[in-house]
Design a protein around this motif. Structure first.
Motif, short mmCIF file in Angstrom:
data_model
loop_
_atom_site.label_atom_id
_atom_site.label_comp_id
_atom_site.label_asym_id
_atom_site.label_seq_id
_atom_site.Cartn_x
_atom_site.Cartn_y
_atom_site.Cartn_z
N ARG A 144 0.83 -1.21 0.00
CA ARG A 144 0.00 0.00 0.00
C ARG A 144 0.86 1.26 0.00
NH1 ARG A 144 -4.72 1.07 4.55
NH2 ARG A 144 -5.26 3.22 3.96
N SER A 282 -1.68 6.87 10.72
CA SER A 282 -1.96 7.24 9.33
C SER A 282 -2.90 6.24 8.65
CB SER A 282 -0.66 7.31 8.53
OG SER A 282 0.17 8.35 9.01
N ALA A 283 -2.80 4.98 9.03
CA ALA A 283 -3.67 3.97 8.42
C ALA A 283 -3.69 2.74 9.29
CB ALA A 283 -3.18 3.62 7.01
N ARG A 284 -4.77 1.99 9.16
CA ARG A 284 -4.88 0.70 9.83
C ARG A 284 -5.19 -0.36 8.79
NH1 ARG A 284 -8.99 -1.66 14.58
NH2 ARG A 284 -8.69 -3.82 13.97
N SER A 319 -3.16 11.41 1.83
CA SER A 319 -4.01 10.25 1.64
C SER A 319 -3.85 9.22 2.74
CB SER A 319 -3.72 9.60 0.28
OG SER A 319 -2.45 8.97 0.31
N PHE A 320 -2.80 9.37 3.54
CA PHE A 320 -2.57 8.39 4.60
C PHE A 320 -2.97 8.94 5.96
CE2 PHE A 320 -0.83 4.46 3.20
CZ PHE A 320 -0.50 4.71 1.89
N GLY A 321 -3.94 9.83 6.00
CA GLY A 321 -4.44 10.26 7.29
C GLY A 321 -4.23 11.73 7.53
#
Length: 323
Positions: A144, A282-284, A319-321
């Protein structure tokens, strides 16, 4: 000849045995423990312990202690024919597809999908064959990141196990400098063997993998290479929390950390430990039970700060948070 000891266990017990097992590690000749789901509908699991010699009473009691739910059930003890116990223990390991990655054992070497980035990782004494949700979640998160345009040049894989995640990072960013470490010397031997099998070059420069036996980040080579654009740590929740200040110190401002090995209910305390040291979520990814966390270390701007803003954040960062 070799031997196998089998016991029924619960899913929770099986998951608890997916990491380090201190009680077994202290045994003079530790068996290799593998857990597997016997019946998905019924939710039944089994613990299998492989060893070279017939188990004594003390070892049988130790193995039974790993599955409290089987108290009162006599373990099945069987002598195995002259076969490679590693091959026997990995027969139930199906290939794993995570993002562009395809991780398989020798049994599936002829089934690699076209266009996949594949790694051959046989079962061993080190954790990280790709079959567990934590490893698969990290692979998917690395994929990702690459698809979002990330281009880390300096990467550390802390608690590398089989070396798989370091190999994946090198496949995504072939010019990066990468170091992989583990507290267990056996893991580094396994990683070295796996690197040869998968044509991963070892060494110190860009495009090569450096190896170190170290507890966490406590090694001169790890400290010398810091700060890192990307730190990967697929270990356990307790060590992740303990290592938060060290991983923060080793991560460059704006750098990222991929954390896994925790279960869902441990996510909040792990996040709290890293937020206290300047990280944001930022992402999970990962699964519902085994989350994989992508954290970003905050940049520090302004008067009396160590750095000032030189440009605005790119869309790929956003885009990552958000903060």
């Amino acid at each position: 000849m070799s031997w196998i000891v089998s016991l029924p266990c619960t899913r929770a017990e099986a998951e608890a045995l997916s990491g380090e097992i201190p009680a077994l590690d202290a045994a003079p000749e530790a068996p290799v423990v593998v857990t597997r789901e016997i019946d998905e509908d019924a939710g039944t699991w089994q613990l299998d312990a492989y060893m070279d010699d017939a188990p004594g009473d003390d070892l049988l009691r130790l193995i039974q202690s790993l599955a409290p739910s089987a108290k009162g059930i006599a373990p099945t003890v069987a002598e195995l024919p002259e076969e490679d116990w590693v091959t026997l223990s990995q027969q139930g390991l199906e290939p794993v597809r995570a993002g562009r990655f395809f991780v398989h054992t020798s049994s599936y070497a002829d089934r690699v999908p076209p266009g996949a980035t594949s790694f051959l990782i046989d079962a061993s004494q080190a954790f990280g064959t790709g079959g567990h949700d934590t490893t698969a979640g990290c692979l998917a998160m690395l994929d990702r990141l690459a698809r979002a345009g990330a281009a880390p040049r300096n990467i550390a894989d802390i608690g590398t196990g089989t070396g798989l995640l370091a190999f994946a990072a090198m496949a995504l960013w072939p010019r990066a400098r990468v170091i992989a470490s583990d507290i267990d010397p056996a893991s580094i031997f396994v990683t070295r063997d796996n690197a040869a099998i998968n044509d991963v070059p070892l060494g110190r420069g860009g495009g090569r993998l450096a190896l170190a036996v170290a507890p966490g980040t406590d090694h001169p080579a790890i400290r010398h290479r810091a700060p890192y654009d990307l730190v990967i740590a697929n270990i356990l929740a307790g060590p992740l929390i303990t290592l938060a200040p060290d991983i923060a110190a080793a991560t460059a401002p704006g750098g990222r950390a991929i954390l896994a090995g925790l279960i869902a209910r441990q996510m909040d305390p792990v996040l709290a430990a890293y937020r206290a040291h300047g990280f944001r979520l930022s992402a999970r990814g990962g699964s519902a039970e085994w989350p994989c966390l992508l954290l970003t270390k905050r940049r520090r701007y302004g008067y009396r700060r160590k750095e000032r803003a030189l440009h605005r954040a790119s869309p790929s960062d956003a885009s990552f948070g958000s903060w």
